[in-house]
Design an enzyme around this catalytic site. Structure first.
Site, PDB file in Angstrom:
ATOM      1  N   ASP A  11       0.927  -1.009   0.009  1.00 43.13           N
ATOM      2  CA  ASP A  11      -0.322   0.059   0.005  1.00 43.13           C
ATOM      3  C   ASP A  11       1.212   1.028  -0.300  1.00 43.13           C
ATOM      4  O   ASP A  11       1.973   0.887   0.397  1.00 43.13           O
ATOM      5  CB  ASP A  11      -1.242   0.041   1.540  1.00 43.13           C
ATOM      6  CG  ASP A  11      -1.803   1.053   1.247  1.00 43.13           C
ATOM      7  OD1 ASP A  11      -2.124   1.332   0.292  1.00 43.13           O
ATOM      8  OD2 ASP A  11      -1.720   2.136   2.362  1.00 43.13           O
ATOM      9  N   SER A  12       0.410   2.095   0.037  1.00 43.64           N
ATOM     10  CA  SER A  12       1.020   3.722  -0.489  1.00 43.64           C
ATOM     11  C   SER A  12       1.640   3.768   1.446  1.00 43.64           C
ATOM     12  O   SER A  12       2.621   4.880   1.709  1.00 43.64           O
ATOM     13  CB  SER A  12       0.656   4.924  -0.373  1.00 43.64           C
ATOM     14  OG  SER A  12      -0.579   5.285   0.343  1.00 43.64           O
ATOM     15  N   GLY A  44      -3.029   9.423  -3.036  1.00 40.13           N
ATOM     16  CA  GLY A  44      -3.936   9.720  -3.739  1.00 40.13           C
ATOM     17  C   GLY A  44      -3.849  11.510  -4.355  1.00 40.13           C
ATOM     18  O   GLY A  44      -4.879  11.700  -4.950  1.00 40.13           O
ATOM     19  N   CYS A  74      -4.436  -1.121  -2.215  1.00 38.28           N
ATOM     20  CA  CYS A  74      -4.725   0.009  -2.081  1.00 38.28           C
ATOM     21  C   CYS A  74      -5.620   0.614  -3.146  1.00 38.28           C
ATOM     22  O   CYS A  74      -5.797   0.673  -4.835  1.00 38.28           O
ATOM     23  CB  CYS A  74      -3.570   1.191  -2.351  1.00 38.28           C
ATOM     24  SG  CYS A  74      -2.776   2.872  -2.574  1.00 38.28           S
ATOM     25  N   ASN A  75      -6.367   0.932  -2.884  1.00 38.50           N
ATOM     26  CA  ASN A  75      -7.703   1.578  -3.908  1.00 38.50           C
ATOM     27  C   ASN A  75      -6.958   2.390  -4.740  1.00 38.50           C
ATOM     28  O   ASN A  75      -7.322   2.295  -6.332  1.00 38.50           O
ATOM     29  CB  ASN A  75      -8.763   2.513  -3.234  1.00 38.50           C
ATOM     30  CG  ASN A  75      -9.622   0.892  -2.140  1.00 38.50           C
ATOM     31  OD1 ASN A  75     -10.596   0.975  -2.404  1.00 38.50           O
ATOM     32  ND2 ASN A  75      -9.127   1.426  -1.764  1.00 38.50           N
ATOM     33  N   THR A  76      -6.329   3.176  -4.792  1.00 36.99           N
ATOM     34  CA  THR A  76      -5.618   4.889  -5.179  1.00 36.99           C
ATOM     35  C   THR A  76      -4.982   4.092  -6.559  1.00 36.99           C
ATOM     36  O   THR A  76      -4.445   3.993  -7.555  1.00 36.99           O
ATOM     37  CB  THR A  76      -5.225   5.819  -4.375  1.00 36.99           C
ATOM     38  OG1 THR A  76      -5.909   5.443  -3.181  1.00 36.99           O
ATOM     39  CG2 THR A  76      -4.423   6.475  -5.503  1.00 36.99           C
ATOM     40  N   CYS A 187     -10.801   3.453   0.906  1.00 34.32           N
ATOM     41  CA  CYS A 187      -9.337   3.816   0.601  1.00 34.32           C
ATOM     42  C   CYS A 187      -8.720   3.180   2.144  1.00 34.32           C
ATOM     43  O   CYS A 187      -9.983   3.102   3.033  1.00 34.32           O
ATOM     44  CB  CYS A 187      -9.161   5.121   1.054  1.00 34.32           C
ATOM     45  SG  CYS A 187      -7.293   5.843   1.791  1.00 34.32           S
ATOM     46  N   THR A 188      -8.156   1.991   1.466  1.00 36.65           N
ATOM     47  CA  THR A 188      -7.629   1.040   3.569  1.00 36.65           C
ATOM     48  C   THR A 188      -7.018   1.837   5.005  1.00 36.65           C
ATOM     49  O   THR A 188      -7.690   1.265   5.132  1.00 36.65           O
ATOM     50  CB  THR A 188      -6.629   0.417   2.323  1.00 36.65           C
ATOM     51  OG1 THR A 188      -5.280   0.843   1.992  1.00 36.65           O
ATOM     52  CG2 THR A 188      -7.359  -1.318   1.580  1.00 36.65           C
ATOM     53  N   HIS A 189      -6.725   3.217   4.380  1.00 37.93           N
ATOM     54  CA  HIS A 189      -6.582   4.034   5.170  1.00 37.93           C
ATOM     55  C   HIS A 189      -7.490   4.158   6.024  1.00 37.93           C
ATOM     56  O   HIS A 189      -7.361   4.105   7.628  1.00 37.93           O
ATOM     57  CB  HIS A 189      -5.794   5.116   5.086  1.00 37.93           C
ATOM     58  CG  HIS A 189      -4.754   5.091   4.224  1.00 37.93           C
ATOM     59  ND1 HIS A 189      -4.086   4.798   3.421  1.00 37.93           N
ATOM     60  CD2 HIS A 189      -3.633   5.365   5.135  1.00 37.93           C
ATOM     61  CE1 HIS A 189      -2.617   4.511   3.427  1.00 37.93           C
ATOM     62  NE2 HIS A 189      -1.886   5.202   4.717  1.00 37.93           N
TER      63      HIS A 189
END
Ligand code: DGL
Length: 259
Positions: A11-12, A44, A74-76, A187-189
């Protein structure tokens, strides 16, 4: 046939830890290598080209380590380049998208009002536009970019209840909840804020994320390939981050254990 090779997940930053926790829970025999790219977060607010470059660099490294699948937690990053990744690697690449279908299906044919909270990039990319096109005729969908929720997690402010609560309220405090059926955490965050959403929203508003569906998809794909870990395998997780400071590795552990 089975495979003891690890699964590479990234992920980011820390958001993907919520997906890693789901994987550990649902597929306990698997060994996960998790990489958070916190030194380059947030994704993002980057361009798709910048994100693609980061994703290739991370995934090339995983592939060199012999992973049997890649999970883009990560969706982004998925919006920016999952198709390019599928062309580049000959192992399965599992991406994520806001769980809008789950939210709409929940209405069992009754029109739903769904808020989709995600990063600006996810909401502006054509992947999300295509997703909207499938549902916008029959449902009311409100996309809501919430970039500061990402930085609240990355900075560790999420660990302070008051800071976490006020971050959520800054975006959602003014909503008329009487017309809302669900909030999709795209968003996973944002999954780290679940308890604050539950506190703020009326009980009949569902808070939905895509983590369970993503891991189910991973399971189906590995099973079809005969690549699930053997049942006697112990499984585990190794967490790494592009920000190699001791402070960040401590934060990773703290956040993972919150889940
Ligand atoms: N966790 C990421 C997602 O699911 C993005 C956060 C960021 O902006 O870096 O979209």
């Amino acid at each position: 046939m089975t495979s003891t090779a690890p699964i590479g997940m990234f992920d980011s930053g820390f958001g993907g830890l919520t997906v890693a926790a789901q994987l550990r829970h649902d597929m306990p025999h698997e060994h996960v290598l998790f990489y958070g790219d916190s030194a380059h977060a947030p994704y993002g607010l980057k361009t798709p080209d910048q994100i693609r470059e980061r994703c290739f660099s991370i995934a090339d490294h995983f592939v060199a380590q012999g992973v049997k699948a890649l999970v883009v937690a990560c969706n982004t990053a998925t919006s920016a380049c999952v198709e390019d990744m599928r062309q580049r690697y000959d192992i399965p690449v599992i991406g994520m998208e806001p769980a809008l279908k789950v939210a709409c299906d929940r209405g069992l044919g009754v029109r739903q009002h769904v808020i989709v909270a995600a990063t600006p990039l996810t909401l502006h990319e054509h992947k999300f536009a295509a997703l909207m096109d499938r549902f916008k005729q029959d449902h009311d969908i409100t996309p809501l970019p919430c970039p500061n929720l990402v930085t609240t997690v990355e900075s560790g402010r999420i660990l302070d209840e008051h800071e976490a609560q006020s971050a959520v309220h800054s975006y959602f405090g003014g909503f008329d909840w009487s017309s809302v059926n669900s909030v999709v955490l795209g968003c996973t965050h944002f999954v780290f804020f679940r308890k604050y959403f539950l506190q703020m929203c009326p009980q009949d508003v569902a808070i939905i994320d895509g983590n369970e569906g993503t891991i189910r998809h991973l399971h189906v794909v590995l099973e079809a390939l005969g690549d699930l870990a053997p049942e006697q395998a112990k499984g585990g997780i190794d967490i790494a981050n592009s920000d190699t400071s001791a402070r960040m590795s401590e934060r990773s552990e703290q956040l993972f254990h919150l889940l």
